[in-house]
Design a protein around this motif. Sequence first.
Motif, short mmCIF file in Angstrom:
data_model
loop_
_atom_site.label_atom_id
_atom_site.label_comp_id
_atom_site.label_asym_id
_atom_site.label_seq_id
_atom_site.Cartn_x
_atom_site.Cartn_y
_atom_site.Cartn_z
N SER A 43 27.93 -11.96 40.33
CA SER A 43 27.35 -10.59 40.29
C SER A 43 27.84 -9.66 41.22
O SER A 43 28.30 -10.11 42.38
CB SER A 43 25.95 -10.63 40.38
OG SER A 43 25.38 -11.35 39.42
N SER A 399 28.00 -17.12 28.56
CA SER A 399 28.82 -15.96 28.86
C SER A 399 27.91 -14.50 28.95
O SER A 399 26.65 -14.47 28.75
CB SER A 399 29.16 -15.31 27.36
OG SER A 399 30.38 -16.34 26.87
N SER A 401 26.93 -10.70 29.68
CA SER A 401 27.38 -9.25 29.08
C SER A 401 28.20 -8.26 30.20
O SER A 401 28.16 -8.72 31.18
CB SER A 401 25.91 -8.22 28.84
OG SER A 401 25.18 -9.01 27.95
N SER A 402 29.07 -7.33 29.41
CA SER A 402 30.04 -6.84 30.34
C SER A 402 30.28 -5.46 29.87
O SER A 402 30.28 -5.18 28.70
CB SER A 402 31.05 -7.60 30.57
OG SER A 402 32.09 -7.63 29.49
N SER A 404 33.29 -2.62 30.67
CA SER A 404 34.65 -2.75 31.42
C SER A 404 34.97 -1.60 32.48
O SER A 404 34.60 -0.30 32.11
CB SER A 404 35.81 -2.72 30.12
OG SER A 404 35.53 -1.36 29.58
N ASN A 525 32.41 -3.22 38.26
CA ASN A 525 31.39 -3.62 37.01
C ASN A 525 30.48 -4.94 37.46
O ASN A 525 30.52 -5.29 38.60
CB ASN A 525 32.17 -4.00 35.73
CG ASN A 525 33.08 -5.19 35.88
OD1 ASN A 525 33.10 -5.91 36.73
ND2 ASN A 525 33.94 -5.45 34.81
N GLN A 526 29.85 -5.46 36.38
CA GLN A 526 28.90 -6.63 36.94
C GLN A 526 29.43 -7.74 37.52
O GLN A 526 28.65 -8.76 37.90
CB GLN A 526 27.92 -6.78 35.59
CG GLN A 526 28.84 -7.40 34.49
CD GLN A 526 29.78 -6.51 33.81
OE1 GLN A 526 29.22 -5.32 33.61
NE2 GLN A 526 30.87 -6.94 33.63
N SER A 527 30.90 -7.68 37.40
CA SER A 527 31.50 -9.10 37.84
C SER A 527 31.20 -10.39 36.46
O SER A 527 30.92 -9.78 35.52
CB SER A 527 31.14 -9.83 39.11
OG SER A 527 31.98 -10.71 39.54
N TYR A 528 31.78 -11.43 36.96
CA TYR A 528 31.77 -12.39 35.65
C TYR A 528 30.64 -13.12 35.30
O TYR A 528 30.89 -13.96 34.40
CB TYR A 528 33.11 -13.28 35.99
CG TYR A 528 32.74 -14.11 37.09
CD1 TYR A 528 32.25 -15.45 37.08
CD2 TYR A 528 32.99 -13.58 38.67
CE1 TYR A 528 31.84 -16.18 38.07
CE2 TYR A 528 32.79 -14.57 39.57
CZ TYR A 528 32.32 -15.69 39.50
OH TYR A 528 31.69 -16.54 40.41
N ALA A 534 24.59 -5.66 31.62
CA ALA A 534 26.10 -5.22 31.73
C ALA A 534 25.71 -3.85 32.78
O ALA A 534 24.68 -3.23 32.63
CB ALA A 534 26.99 -4.61 30.68
#
Length: 800
Positions: A43, A399, A401-402, A404, A525-528, A534
């Motif tokens: 995060s 997975s 949320s993201s 970009s 962004n929120q990272s992976y 997101a």
Amino acid sequence: MGCAATVSGCNSSSSDVEVVPPTPPVGSDEKLNWSACLVNCGSNCPVKVYSKDGVITRVESDFTIEDEYGDHNVRACLRGRALRKRVYAPDRLKYPMKRVGPRGSGQFERISWDEALDIVADKLQNTIDQYGNESILFTYNSGAAYHFSGKQCLYRLMNLKGGYLNTYGDYSWAQLYKAATYTYGSARPGWKGSSMSEMKNSDLVLMIGYNPSEIRMSGSGEAYDFLMLKQQNNFKTILVDPRYTDSAVGKEDQWLAIRPGTDAALIEAIAYELITNNRVNQEFLNDYCVGYDENTMPAGVDYSESYKSYILDNPTAGDMTPGTNAKTPAWAAAITGIEENVIIDVAEQLANASAPFVQIAASLCRQAAGENNTRAGYMLPILLGQIGLPGTNGGGLCSGSSFSAPKMPTGSNPVGKKISFFTWTQAIEDGENMSVLKDGVILPEDQLDANGDGKLGHNVKAIINYAGNALVNQHSDTNRTTEILSDESKCEFILVVDNWMTPSAEYADIVLPDVSWLETEDLVNQSYAAGDTATLVQMSTGVEPMFESRPIYDVCVDLAKRMGVEAEFTEGKTREDWLNEFYASAKAAQPDLPEKEVMLTQGVYRKYLPNGSYIVHEDFRNDPVANPLPTPSGKIEIYSERLAELSQKWDLADGDVISALPKYVPTWDGYEDAATKDDYPLQLTGYHTKGRAHSSYHNVPWLREAVQDAVWMNPIDAQQRGLQTGDLVRIFNDRGELEVPVKVTPRIMVGVTALGQGAWVRFEGNIDKGGNLNTVTSQRPTPLSKGNGQHTNRVQITKA
Ligand SMILES: Nc1nc2c(c(=O)[nH]1)N[C@H]1C(S)=C(S)[C@@H](COP(=O)(O)OP(=O)(O)OC[C@H]3O[C@@H](n4cnc5c(=O)[nH]c(N)nc54)[C@H](O)[C@@H]3O)O[C@H]1N2
Ligand SMILES: Nc1nc2c(c(=O)[nH]1)N[C@H]1C(S)=C(S)[C@@H](COP(=O)(O)OP(=O)(O)OC[C@H]3O[C@@H](n4cnc5c(=O)[nH]c(N)nc54)[C@H](O)[C@@H]3O)O[C@H]1N2
Ligand SMILES: [Mo]
């Protein structure tokens, strides 16, 4: 903002709600800026940075909106909140420095930026001229998830100069990528599974090593999602872990304490129960899978090679009588430490669940047989046919949320050769002789011989280590690593760019001081792995760069100048041009994103499940013919013909196994390892501790107080050794010795010990008084991915 009862109805973004402007308290003359914690925990948490006269006075977490799950604050954990201490740590790097004593002696001399950059440009150019681009290596680096002025800048610079030696895999997931690729055809989806939100449709969440409460601590992240989903939907949870983790402690329904590295045996026994009780989903196995039984074997491969035959130890199709080596619960109990009746019961619970959500943690892959452990784990949802349906997961990591947001483009690397990320120490010593079939080297087609083999053909001669501590601290077997690095004739040049004098920085020839996150502007962004929320965070420069530290973008521009590629590097843009362009492109991707001026005060842009809930392999499940998997067969490959071929072809070390089927494999330093059992009777697993992210934040005393570094030991093992909580102990094996306090607790099973990884190594004589786990870990690579089995260790522990 009312969306209390259900999660799914809760999709409002922060732009819909009134934002409380980030003003300092009334009467205060503090200034307020937004920044972020860019550490590698998955995060990127926003933080509010208060400062006065250019000095940070305090750091707070996000609490700008009213909290309601689904539209909640992204609260930083204890690490993010301790950022002020990190920025002002006494070991902060202040100036460029040049090594003056022998490498690793820690003796440096202050030099000017001009001199430092001249040396770096010269050394890199000379290495290219003398040994070729393929002899320059970037060590693994996950310390700063910048989008603009981060590692991408250095990759871009080197790509413009002809590239560097490529690496594949990483310390986190190397074995898992392979397991997923050979089973589901692609790394993603495969190692990435359903979103956490699917847990709301599940009645049983099986967490094999999965520990969101400790590894995904961010306030919007998986820890919070997990807690809320469990509270709202009351699904059962079963935790399989040698430690009774924070993800359990009262929240779980069942804890199965398992010996590290033996999960595959547990799963085979569950498979035995499912098969012999007719609880497998035969239709699913027939239609969607290869290699389960006589109906689904690849052409020319006999039933005796099938999964069913392996589990039952029965070479004849149709005959259900188990052989003497059948994978029974009694057999697995002796290996795993989990009682036979418990295994039988768990198999039954799984079979009865209407939508089991199975998650196999990455910790299983950081074991000596990591690839097989992980593939074995995937078998549970496969046998049950619980894949691609609401509430299920194929075993992969959740997975997230993201949103970009662009990153500095790196360009492409002209060097075609690759080594596994983990074998770099070997590549310093003897890269010349590392080969495709023995060491997993990847070569361009035209450099392979008729047998598909070939050699790397050169050694690593220069290292760039930016925002990483894997040069020393995070790589395995510190004694061996430092011995290799100390020989200046082998790797001739080491550049370290960091914020602090880390154990890796001590092995640099040139050290460059980077700015810290709180001194940097960026849009991240929120990272992976930030769960179902997101975010985008607008970081701004709250305080000026400290001492002589400089952002790596500016440093790379100056290096590009010296190396003759400035125009290509900058494309004629200023840093403001880049940042504006990045912002514009993030806004084009997320049109709701406010203008930058607004974001500078708002700080965070957030949305819960912007793309909805995600069920992995849903398309494949709905129509396997129209939507085949990217495996050679288009199906789930329980039996992999590609692995069958590799197992024949590859030149494997004694005891290493690559198998067509997922199999439990006893390993070096494993529970059953006869060679080390007597001298080193305890298994020692690592884990990722709350007080740090890897080695990051180790130098913050607040956090060392909050989460003590101590080796966990069961009272029975402690009693045998006359140990009590707080006693200083020696942990040792053939690779080294370290000292830490012991924590005596029934939260770890008998015969197993655990130590949080990431403490900074600090040798006094032969003993690491810093308590770094890697003093005792091994550099022996795992069979298939040539990755890190860093959780596989046997040790003895005695009073210091
Ligand atoms: N025994 C054992 N070892 C392990 C693991 C394990 O489980 N057990 N886990 C492995 C895993 S999964 C991983 S991902 C790796 C992580 O290994 P690394 O990627 O090396 O992670 P960190 O230890 O956090 O090191 C990050 C470095 O970046 C520096 N840094 C932070 N911010 C900045 C910045 O803004 N600029 C610059 N220039 N530097 C910065 C920090 O000071 C630190 O030195 O460790 C691996 N090592
Ligand atoms: N607080 C914190 N969070 C982090 C990080 C950090 O350093 N600190 N690092 C981040 C990174 S880069 C990564 S890759 C992830 C790592 O995520 P993981 O790999 O999932 O984390 P680990 O802590 O290594 O292991 C998780 C749990 O698995 C257990 N375990 C160990 N061996 C076995 C085994 O053989 N079988 C079973 N069933 N369980 C086992 C451990 O006791 C631990 O509780 O965490 C991320 N999050
Ligand atoms: Mo990692």
